[in-house]
Write a protein that holds these residues in place. Structure first.
Motif, PDB file in Angstrom:
ATOM      1  N   GLU A 146     101.091  13.715 -57.436  1.00 24.52           N
ATOM      2  CA  GLU A 146     101.912  12.596 -56.959  1.00 24.52           C
ATOM      3  C   GLU A 146     103.315  12.658 -57.545  1.00 24.52           C
ATOM      4  O   GLU A 146     104.314  12.460 -56.832  1.00 24.52           O
ATOM      5  CB  GLU A 146     101.245  11.274 -57.320  1.00 24.52           C
ATOM      6  CG  GLU A 146     100.033  10.932 -56.468  1.00 24.52           C
ATOM      7  CD  GLU A 146      99.438   9.585 -56.816  1.00 24.52           C
ATOM      8  OE1 GLU A 146      99.925   8.951 -57.773  1.00 24.52           O
ATOM      9  OE2 GLU A 146      98.478   9.160 -56.139  1.00 24.52           O
ATOM     10  N   ARG A 160     104.819  15.309 -58.798  1.00 26.64           N
ATOM     11  CA  ARG A 160     105.521  16.482 -58.276  1.00 26.64           C
ATOM     12  C   ARG A 160     106.131  16.175 -56.910  1.00 26.64           C
ATOM     13  O   ARG A 160     107.256  16.596 -56.617  1.00 26.64           O
ATOM     14  CB  ARG A 160     104.565  17.672 -58.175  1.00 26.64           C
ATOM     15  CG  ARG A 160     104.139  18.262 -59.515  1.00 26.64           C
ATOM     16  CD  ARG A 160     103.388  19.574 -59.319  1.00 26.64           C
ATOM     17  NE  ARG A 160     104.299  20.609 -58.835  1.00 26.64           N
ATOM     18  CZ  ARG A 160     103.896  21.823 -58.463  1.00 26.64           C
ATOM     19  NH1 ARG A 160     102.606  22.141 -58.499  1.00 26.64           N
ATOM     20  NH2 ARG A 160     104.778  22.722 -58.037  1.00 26.64           N
ATOM     21  N   GLN A 161     105.399  15.446 -56.071  1.00 26.81           N
ATOM     22  CA  GLN A 161     105.919  15.129 -54.744  1.00 26.81           C
ATOM     23  C   GLN A 161     107.047  14.099 -54.786  1.00 26.81           C
ATOM     24  O   GLN A 161     107.844  14.002 -53.842  1.00 26.81           O
ATOM     25  CB  GLN A 161     104.781  14.655 -53.840  1.00 26.81           C
ATOM     26  CG  GLN A 161     103.838  15.794 -53.455  1.00 26.81           C
ATOM     27  CD  GLN A 161     102.675  15.343 -52.611  1.00 26.81           C
ATOM     28  OE1 GLN A 161     102.863  14.877 -51.496  1.00 26.81           O
ATOM     29  NE2 GLN A 161     101.469  15.483 -53.130  1.00 26.81           N
ATOM     30  N   LEU A 201     108.518  19.515 -49.909  1.00 23.26           N
ATOM     31  CA  LEU A 201     107.445  18.548 -49.677  1.00 23.26           C
ATOM     32  C   LEU A 201     106.304  19.182 -48.881  1.00 23.26           C
ATOM     33  O   LEU A 201     105.123  18.964 -49.191  1.00 23.26           O
ATOM     34  CB  LEU A 201     107.986  17.321 -48.951  1.00 23.26           C
ATOM     35  CG  LEU A 201     107.002  16.157 -48.779  1.00 23.26           C
ATOM     36  CD1 LEU A 201     106.459  15.687 -50.130  1.00 23.26           C
ATOM     37  CD2 LEU A 201     107.675  14.993 -48.054  1.00 23.26           C
ATOM     38  N   LEU A 251     104.358  21.383 -51.350  1.00 25.49           N
ATOM     39  CA  LEU A 251     103.546  20.639 -52.314  1.00 25.49           C
ATOM     40  C   LEU A 251     102.332  19.996 -51.660  1.00 25.49           C
ATOM     41  O   LEU A 251     101.277  19.865 -52.293  1.00 25.49           O
ATOM     42  CB  LEU A 251     104.401  19.583 -53.014  1.00 25.49           C
ATOM     43  CG  LEU A 251     105.486  20.136 -53.943  1.00 25.49           C
ATOM     44  CD1 LEU A 251     106.354  19.006 -54.475  1.00 25.49           C
ATOM     45  CD2 LEU A 251     104.874  20.924 -55.089  1.00 25.49           C
ATOM     46  N   ARG A 252     102.462  19.600 -50.414  1.00 23.56           N
ATOM     47  CA  ARG A 252     101.307  19.041 -49.711  1.00 23.56           C
ATOM     48  C   ARG A 252     100.259  20.116 -49.455  1.00 23.56           C
ATOM     49  O   ARG A 252      99.050  19.844 -49.490  1.00 23.56           O
ATOM     50  CB  ARG A 252     101.753  18.383 -48.411  1.00 23.56           C
ATOM     51  CG  ARG A 252     102.435  17.038 -48.664  1.00 23.56           C
ATOM     52  CD  ARG A 252     102.984  16.412 -47.404  1.00 23.56           C
ATOM     53  NE  ARG A 252     103.508  15.071 -47.675  1.00 23.56           N
ATOM     54  CZ  ARG A 252     104.277  14.381 -46.837  1.00 23.56           C
ATOM     55  NH1 ARG A 252     104.608  14.911 -45.663  1.00 23.56           N
ATOM     56  NH2 ARG A 252     104.700  13.177 -47.161  1.00 23.56           N
ATOM     57  N   GLU A 308      98.560  20.555 -52.849  1.00 23.71           N
ATOM     58  CA  GLU A 308      97.664  19.428 -53.088  1.00 23.71           C
ATOM     59  C   GLU A 308      96.372  19.593 -52.306  1.00 23.71           C
ATOM     60  O   GLU A 308      95.264  19.367 -52.843  1.00 23.71           O
ATOM     61  CB  GLU A 308      98.356  18.122 -52.699  1.00 23.71           C
ATOM     62  CG  GLU A 308      97.475  16.890 -52.915  1.00 23.71           C
ATOM     63  CD  GLU A 308      98.169  15.611 -52.480  1.00 23.71           C
ATOM     64  OE1 GLU A 308      98.152  14.642 -53.242  1.00 23.71           O
ATOM     65  OE2 GLU A 308      98.736  15.600 -51.356  1.00 23.71           O
TER      66      GLU A 308
END
Length: 223
Positions: A93, A95-96, A210, A213-214, A217
């Motif tokens: 969270e 990191r995003q 983004l 990173l998603r 995740e």
């Protein structure tokens, strides 16, 4: 419940110290009391306390007991200690929240030399033949991107996050989620991010980070 080992107990003790427990008199309970509390042998507690002494959290005085070295729960040392047990979900969270903005800063503020350093890390990561090498250069790619921001405070926040993610449990999690297919996807996403940086496109860099990173995740946490 798995049997606790000295490393587990050291981490639990450090969290309790950081939360302010034993702050009033600055002294930890005797090792025999902690051994009973944790249900382990006294020498296991002694090793755990030894770890805390080794990193400067406590100091032992023969015949007097074990004392805290930092009694202010708001001190930098105490704050960092509390972060050591950060969950992967919390880390992703944060990191995003931070890294897309850092990417936008980098697109605006980076020098040509900075961008060449990011490009070099990306190239080496893509050419890596094993997971540890890839992980090292993947992390270096992100580290160099933060350096591009020209904001020392933001760079040090990232250094702290990197130190937390370099702990053994994190590496094992990344190792379990790693595959050649995913490595190739990460390299493609890094290339899209690098392209945005080279175009000096802050919005594009923010979006590319983004997206990346998603993906991370989803691979790490399955969501």
């Amino acid at each position: 419940m798995p049997k606790l080992v000295a490393n587990d107990i050291a981490l639990m003790l450090k969290k309790r110290i950081s939360s302010g427990e034993w702050l009033e008199d600055g002294r930890m309970p005797p090792e025999r009391d902690l051994a009973v509390e944790f249900g382990v042998a006294r020498n296991t507690v002694r090793r755990a306390v030894g770890f805390l002494e080794g990193d400067g959290t406590v100091v032992r005085h023969v015949g007097r007991g074990t004392f805290l070295t930092a009694t202010n729960p708001l001190s930098i040392v105490s704050t960092v200690a509390r972060m050591e047990g950060t969950s992967p979900a919390d880390m992703m969270e944060i990191r995003q929240l931070l890294e897309p903005t850092a990417a936008a800063f980098a697109a605006t503020n980076a020098s040509a030399a900075d961008l060449n350093a990011v490009r070099e890390a990306h190239k080496t990561a893509c050419e890596s033949q094993d997971m540890p090498t890839f992980e090292h250069w993947d992390a270096e790619f992100h580290h160099r991107l933060f350096a591009c921001c020209r904001n020392d405070f933001l760079k040090e926040i990232h250094n702290l996050m990197r130190a937390i993610r370099n702990q053994s449990p994190w590496f094992e999690m990344k190792k379990r989620s790693f595959s050649e297919e995913r490595r190739q996807v990460y390299c493609e996403e890094h290339q899209a991010l690098l392209d945005a940086l080279l175009r000096r496109d802050p919005d594009g860099a923010k979006t590319a980070m983004l997206v990346h990173l998603r993906t991370v995740e989803k691979n790490l946490l399955g969501r």
